[in-house]
Design a protein around this motif. Structure first.
Motif, short mmCIF file in Angstrom:
data_model
loop_
_atom_site.label_atom_id
_atom_site.label_comp_id
_atom_site.label_asym_id
_atom_site.label_seq_id
_atom_site.Cartn_x
_atom_site.Cartn_y
_atom_site.Cartn_z
N PRO A 70 0.81 -1.22 0.00
CA PRO A 70 0.00 0.00 0.00
C PRO A 70 0.84 1.27 0.00
N GLU A 71 1.96 1.26 0.70
CA GLU A 71 2.81 2.45 0.74
C GLU A 71 3.39 2.74 -0.65
N ASP A 72 3.86 1.70 -1.34
CA ASP A 72 4.35 1.87 -2.71
C ASP A 72 3.22 2.34 -3.63
N PHE A 73 2.04 1.79 -3.40
CA PHE A 73 0.89 2.11 -4.23
C PHE A 73 0.57 3.61 -4.18
N PHE A 74 0.56 4.19 -3.00
CA PHE A 74 0.21 5.61 -2.88
C PHE A 74 1.21 6.50 -3.62
N VAL A 75 2.49 6.13 -3.57
CA VAL A 75 3.50 6.88 -4.32
C VAL A 75 3.23 6.74 -5.81
N TRP A 76 2.96 5.53 -6.26
CA TRP A 76 2.70 5.27 -7.68
C TRP A 76 1.41 5.95 -8.13
N GLN A 77 0.36 5.93 -7.30
CA GLN A 77 -0.94 6.49 -7.68
C GLN A 77 -0.86 7.98 -7.99
N ARG A 78 0.04 8.70 -7.32
CA ARG A 78 0.15 10.15 -7.52
C ARG A 78 0.47 10.52 -8.96
N ASP A 79 1.11 9.62 -9.70
CA ASP A 79 1.49 9.91 -11.09
C ASP A 79 0.48 9.39 -12.11
N GLN A 80 -0.65 8.85 -11.64
CA GLN A 80 -1.64 8.28 -12.56
C GLN A 80 -2.75 9.29 -12.85
N ASP A 81 -3.39 9.11 -13.99
CA ASP A 81 -4.46 10.02 -14.40
C ASP A 81 -5.84 9.57 -13.94
N GLU A 82 -5.92 8.42 -13.31
CA GLU A 82 -7.20 7.92 -12.81
C GLU A 82 -6.99 7.21 -11.49
N LEU A 83 -8.09 6.94 -10.79
CA LEU A 83 -8.01 6.27 -9.50
C LEU A 83 -7.90 4.77 -9.67
N TYR A 84 -7.08 4.16 -8.83
CA TYR A 84 -6.90 2.72 -8.80
C TYR A 84 -7.23 2.20 -7.41
N GLU A 85 -7.56 0.90 -7.35
CA GLU A 85 -7.63 0.17 -6.09
C GLU A 85 -6.48 -0.82 -6.09
N LEU A 86 -6.09 -1.28 -4.91
CA LEU A 86 -5.03 -2.27 -4.80
C LEU A 86 -5.68 -3.59 -4.38
N VAL A 87 -5.62 -4.57 -5.27
CA VAL A 87 -6.27 -5.86 -5.03
C VAL A 87 -5.20 -6.95 -5.06
#
Length: 198
Positions: free
Chosen positions: A11-28
């Motif tokens: 989840p910590e890596d995900f939040f860093v990665w999500q900041r550079d995305q153009d849409e919202l993601y979930e982590l499954v």
């Protein structure tokens, strides 16, 4: 991002990665999944019900410790899982730079044709794991009906609400949701009169 499904992250890596995305993601299960992919089939009915719920909760909780959030804020459902409910009520003090609820009390999922089965099975079981969550509300959009999972002393209890006269009590956050408020402005397909057939 086409390669997102091949990524594996905490989840910590995900939040860093999500900041550079153009849409919202979930982590499954450690893999990012576009939220819009989970939402195929969402409609104006879905949007209107979601806005109605946020509006009702905001009015009731204004000035109190808890507050409603949108799908921009995620909830941790495991060591490699994050979900973005349609509506959530967070009761921790506000922290400006966080993307995750710390003390959620309520999550609400508003049904779409493509999400009903996963909302009622896998997501519910994931949400139940969160230690501060007191209630999980599933709201239909094709008929005025809601299913409430409430954490009790002996586990999770289920309550069904049907019809526009029903009112959902949410004492853990000091609020209620009237079905008339949830479904304000929505229309429902006419039911076929089975007695007149055949």
């Amino acid at each position: 991002m086409a390669d997102a499904a091949r990524l594996s992250m905490t989840p910590e890596d995900f939040f860093v990665w999500q900041r550079d995305q153009d849409e919202l993601y979930e982590l499954v299960d450690g893999h990012p999944v576009p939220r819009h992919q989970m939402m195929t089939g969402a409609s104006m009915q879905h949007d209107r019900a979601t806005v109605n719920i946020i509006g009702s909760l905001y009015a009731q909780l204004r000035g109190k410790p808890c507050r409603p959030t949108t799908a921009d804020i995620s909830i941790r459902t495991g060591i490699r899982g994050l979900r973005r409910p349609d509506v959530m009520v967070e009761c921790a003090p506000l922290m400006p730079d966080t993307y995750e609820a710390r003390e959620p009390r309520l999550v609400v999922e508003v049904a779409s044709p493509s999400t009903t089965s996963i909302d009622q099975t896998r997501k519910v079981e994931e949400y139940k794991r969160h230690p501060t969550l007191a209630a999980i509300l599933l709201v239909e959009t094709v008929t005025p009906q809601a299913l409430l999972y409430r954490r009790g002393a002996d586990g999770w209890e289920i309550e069904t609400f049907e019809g526009l006269e029903a009112v959902i009590a949410l004492p853990d956050i000091g609020a209620t949701l009237a079905m008339t408020d949830i479904y304000d402005g929505l229309t429902f397909p006419a039911r076929r009169d089975l007695a007149s057939e055949g």
